[in-house]
Design a protein around this motif. Structure first.
Motif: not given
Length: 104
Positions: A27-39, A42-48
């Motif tokens: 679910a967090c990976g999907e949210k990161a994709a929606e926000k167009k995060l990378a590298g 993205k890793t930091s966002f998904v971890k948090k």
């Protein structure tokens, strides 16, 4: 018989935690994709995100009960880390003691 039931309960609780963490990570990976995060972002966002969703157990080995206990006591930083580490060790010690208890 008690030993078997204890091990079964422990196994089920651990498998639930892993499944929950995997759901949270997806679910967090999907949210990161929606926000167009990378590298690294993205890793930091998904971890948090996973940690906020209660998936901290998967990354730290902490049980939800220990996380809840720390939250109830309003612990933060080093105090929270120390509390969770001790709580997790106590739980593992209790499970090992139950598993190694002599049969009656």
């Amino acid at each position: 018989m008690k030993k078997l039931l204890t091990l079964l309960a422990l196994g089920l609780s651990l498998s639930y935690g892993a499944a929950h963490a995997a759901d949270a990570e997806a679910a967090c990976g999907e949210k990161a994709a929606e926000k167009k995060l990378a590298g690294a972002a993205k890793t930091s966002f998904v971890k948090k995100c996973v940690a906020d969703a209660g998936g901290a157990m998967a990354t730290t080995g902490a049980s939800p009960a220990c996380e809840k206990s720390a939250a109830d006591k309003k612990l933060a930083g080093a105090a929270k880390t120390a509390h969770i580490k001790k709580c997790t060790a106590d739980e593992k010690g209790g499970a090992q003691a139950a598993a190694s208890a002599p049969k009656k």
